[in-house]
Design a protein around this motif. Structure first.
Motif, PDB file in Angstrom:
ATOM      1  N   PRO A 247      -2.093  -0.394  -1.322  1.00 28.21           N
ATOM      2  CA  PRO A 247      -2.273   0.609  -0.260  1.00 28.21           C
ATOM      3  C   PRO A 247      -2.986   0.083   0.986  1.00 28.21           C
ATOM      4  O   PRO A 247      -3.030   0.786   2.007  1.00 28.21           O
ATOM      5  CB  PRO A 247      -3.127   1.689  -0.948  1.00 28.21           C
ATOM      6  CG  PRO A 247      -3.903   0.945  -1.983  1.00 28.21           C
ATOM      7  CD  PRO A 247      -2.988  -0.146  -2.463  1.00 28.21           C
ATOM      8  N   ILE A 248      -3.524  -1.135   0.938  1.00 31.33           N
ATOM      9  CA  ILE A 248      -4.305  -1.616   2.094  1.00 31.33           C
ATOM     10  C   ILE A 248      -3.758  -2.930   2.671  1.00 31.33           C
ATOM     11  O   ILE A 248      -4.382  -3.516   3.559  1.00 31.33           O
ATOM     12  CB  ILE A 248      -5.794  -1.819   1.696  1.00 31.33           C
ATOM     13  CG1 ILE A 248      -5.920  -2.802   0.520  1.00 31.33           C
ATOM     14  CG2 ILE A 248      -6.452  -0.505   1.370  1.00 31.33           C
ATOM     15  CD1 ILE A 248      -7.353  -3.146   0.164  1.00 31.33           C
ATOM     16  N   LYS A 249      -2.604  -3.353   2.217  1.00 33.57           N
ATOM     17  CA  LYS A 249      -2.088  -4.647   2.667  1.00 33.57           C
ATOM     18  C   LYS A 249      -1.753  -4.664   4.156  1.00 33.57           C
ATOM     19  O   LYS A 249      -1.742  -5.716   4.793  1.00 33.57           O
ATOM     20  CB  LYS A 249      -0.868  -5.061   1.849  1.00 33.57           C
ATOM     21  CG  LYS A 249       0.290  -4.104   1.904  1.00 33.57           C
ATOM     22  CD  LYS A 249       1.395  -4.549   0.950  1.00 33.57           C
ATOM     23  CE  LYS A 249       2.551  -3.559   0.952  1.00 33.57           C
ATOM     24  NZ  LYS A 249       3.607  -3.975  -0.008  1.00 33.57           N
ATOM     25  N   LYS A 250      -1.506  -3.466   4.739  1.00 31.32           N
ATOM     26  CA  LYS A 250      -1.208  -3.411   6.174  1.00 31.32           C
ATOM     27  C   LYS A 250      -2.396  -3.859   7.022  1.00 31.32           C
ATOM     28  O   LYS A 250      -2.232  -4.224   8.185  1.00 31.32           O
ATOM     29  CB  LYS A 250      -0.790  -1.991   6.561  1.00 31.32           C
ATOM     30  CG  LYS A 250      -1.882  -0.949   6.438  1.00 31.32           C
ATOM     31  CD  LYS A 250      -1.409   0.442   6.840  1.00 31.32           C
ATOM     32  CE  LYS A 250      -0.721   1.120   5.689  1.00 31.32           C
ATOM     33  NZ  LYS A 250      -0.452   2.552   5.972  1.00 31.32           N
ATOM     34  N   ILE A 251      -3.619  -3.839   6.432  1.00 28.19           N
ATOM     35  CA  ILE A 251      -4.815  -4.302   7.149  1.00 28.19           C
ATOM     36  C   ILE A 251      -4.650  -5.756   7.574  1.00 28.19           C
ATOM     37  O   ILE A 251      -5.096  -6.165   8.650  1.00 28.19           O
ATOM     38  CB  ILE A 251      -6.078  -4.147   6.268  1.00 28.19           C
ATOM     39  CG1 ILE A 251      -6.391  -2.664   6.052  1.00 28.19           C
ATOM     40  CG2 ILE A 251      -7.283  -4.853   6.883  1.00 28.19           C
ATOM     41  CD1 ILE A 251      -7.521  -2.416   5.079  1.00 28.19           C
TER      42      ILE A 251
END
Length: 567
Positions: A247-251
């Motif tokens: 859920p946070i790989k777009k960071i």
């Protein structure tokens, strides 16, 4: 001849690959050299920065846990941390610092911890792969990257839709050129001017925040690299990181859009691009929004990286030691150890003891009693935090460790030495009254007041400690306490011998109370006036025999002055 563009691109790729491989080869050689010698050169890190994860955890919890600041300072734990800190990243440094302070008498997860230490100590290929990945993350002061998953509220930039609108204006200006080149160019120049003014007006205000989120994005990148490690024993760690990255790989993507202030050759070009399209501000909001929505996932990735980095540091520390053991834990209020050493002494004299609920250690000045109780306290912390003790055997009841040792006047708070001392002791009483398992260490109890009240209050304090839950180890010069508490305290002592006009110490602990004093003898060895030392010996002898102090007469003072004038 081939296409020039293909040749240029191929050459750049080859150069970058060569640079990457060379850099990694040098890193690997350095890491192998450090592991072989057990020595390393630590990077300079600010302790306030390193302690941020610990501080964030402590501030977000109302209940007591861990090693408090007075105990930490009494035992010079900053120096212990520096000896241990073979970490490669800021996350690792912060995690290790917290680990040394966050005592949990329940000892949850300590077996898994030990398995990780063993794995990384003995599997060279795996260890080096992890070390190279973590070294890519590196160390930066004041990133405070753990604050994102604590109670601190990181606000998004206000009116974020305006930045998106400003970012669209250059695109609209270029599109306008297809209809009117002149108006399109004017529009682009105006857009660039407006965006530049907005950018520089807001950049300084957000610089520190940008610094933090850039490192947060680098943490996500490091997590992604760790998921490529294929090792069955590390499977659970890799899976946990991989699951929480989803859920946070777009960071990771948005992090590349933010200014890093690297000062590279083409940094000014990228800055103009970021300025024109408001990329710093848009990326900042996207990262804050993603972490806020998925705090737990980010925390899991952060802590797994820190855990791996700290585990290698512990394995490295163990390898650098001549002797260490893994502790055993029991429910009884006993502390048993063999050949214990102080971690900060290069060639320490070791000691073996079996300590019960209440122990009093006496001895002359500089005989070693303070060093002894500090060595026991430090190793009690290391046993419960990194499962490592500088001894050949160690058995204890899991407990909080609290000390009252290096008391100082507190000028800012207006506290005298004695007030500071009784406040320090009150911490111990409070923990015991709360029912927490405690081992307390007190050096020179209540030395900040007069002799009569010191002895009376110290004996009463010692009786209270002995009659309540918890263990206590007390060091004192006051031999009177050995007599007053002999039925409730086990007595040990350190001793000295005098040979050829020198005071010699063996720094070994012995059964029973101390029977010797050396303060006056030290004055004699340092050639104090004979009138001082002779009178001191007479006064001490009189008190020992009669239990009261002999009055000093005026003629004796005159003789002392005359003797001093003569000499």
């Amino acid at each position: 001849m081939g296409d020039p563009l293909v040749i240029i691109v191929t050459s750049v790729i080859i150069f970058m690959a060569y640079h990457f491989l060379t850099r990694n080869k040098k890193k690997l050689e350095k890491l192998r050299r450090e592991w072989k010698t057990g020595e390393f050169h630590a990077l300079s890190e600010d302790l306030k920065s390193i302690s941020s994860y610990w501080s964030n955890k402590k501030n977000s919890s109302q209940s007591y846990f861990g090693v408090d600041q007075l105990t930490w300072d009494d035992l010079a734990m900053d120096e212990i941390f520096h000896k241990l800190n073979y970490t490669q990243s800021t996350v690792g440094s912060e995690y290790l610092f917290n680990q040394l302070r966050d005592i949990d008498p329940k000892l949850e997860g300590i077996n898994e911890q030990e398995e990780l230490y063993f794995l990384l100590a003995n599997d060279q290929a795996l260890r080096e792969q992890v070390l190279l990945t973590l070294s890519g993350l590196g160390k930066l002061n004041y990133t405070n990257s753990s604050s994102f998953f604590h109670e601190h509220h990181h606000e998004k930039i206000d009116h974020s839709y305006l930045y998106i609108l400003l970012a669209l204006l250059p695109i609209a200006s270029v599109a306008m050129m297809f209809f009117s080149l002149q108006y399109g160019i004017v529009s682009l120049i105006l857009t660039f001017t407006i965006n530049m003014l907005v950018y520089y007006r807001n950049k300084n205000r957000l610089e520190n925040k940008m610094f933090s989120i850039t490192y947060a994005a680098a943490i996500i990148n490091t997590g992604k690299k760790l998921t490529t490690i294929n090792h069955p024993a590390l499977g659970a760690y890799v899976k946990d990181i991989k699951d929480n990255l989803k859920p946070i790989k777009k960071i990771s993507f948005w992090g590349k859009m933010v200014s890093t202030g690297g000062g590279g050759e083409f940094d000014f070009v990228s800055e103009y691009i970021r300025m024109l399209f408001m990329l710093d501000f848009i990326a900042y909001n996207r990262i804050i929004e993603t972490i806020t929505d998925h705090k737990e996932a980010y925390r899991q990735v952060w802590e797994r990286i820190g855990e791996l980095d700290a585990a290698i540091a512990v394995a490295f520390y163990r390898k650098s030691l001549d002797t260490y053991c893994r502790p055993a834990f029991i429910e009884d209020e006993n502390l048993l150890f063999e050949n214990i050493a102080h971690p900060l002494i290069s060639h320490p004299v070791t000691n073996t003891s079996t300590l019960g609920k209440s122990t009093l250690v006496t001895g002359s000045n500089a005989s070693g009693k303070s060093t002894y109780i500090k060595a026991v306290a430090i190793n009690a912390i290391l046993a419960q935090t990194i499962h490592t003790v500088l001894a050949t055997k160690w058995t204890m009841k899991p407990s909080y460790i609290v000390t009252s040792m290096a008391i100082q006047d507190n000028v800012l708070d207006g506290d005298s030495y004695f007030i500071a001392e009784i406040k320090s002791l009150k911490r111990i009483i409070k923990l015991i009254e709360e029912g927490k398992p405690v081992i307390s260490f007190i050096d020179e109890i209540l030395k900040g007041t007069n002799t009569i009240e010191r002895i009376a209050a110290s004996a009463s304090m010692m009786e209270w400690l002995a009659s309540n839950k918890g263990m206590n180890l007390i060091a004192s010069h006051d031999i009177e306490l050995t007599e007053m508490t002999r039925t409730i305290y086990t007595n040990y002592h350190f001793r000295e011998s005098i040979e050829n006009g020198e005071v010699l110490f063996d720094y070994k602990i012995h059964d029973g109370p101390s029977r010797t004093r050396n303060a006056i003898k030290l004055l004699e060895i340092l050639a104090y006036p004979e009138s001082i030392t002779e009178n001191a010996n007479n006064l001490a002898k009189h008190f020992t025999e009669w239990r009261n102090w002999e009055e000093i007469k005026g003629d004796e003072l005159s003789k002392s002055r005359a003797f001093s004038d003569k000499n």
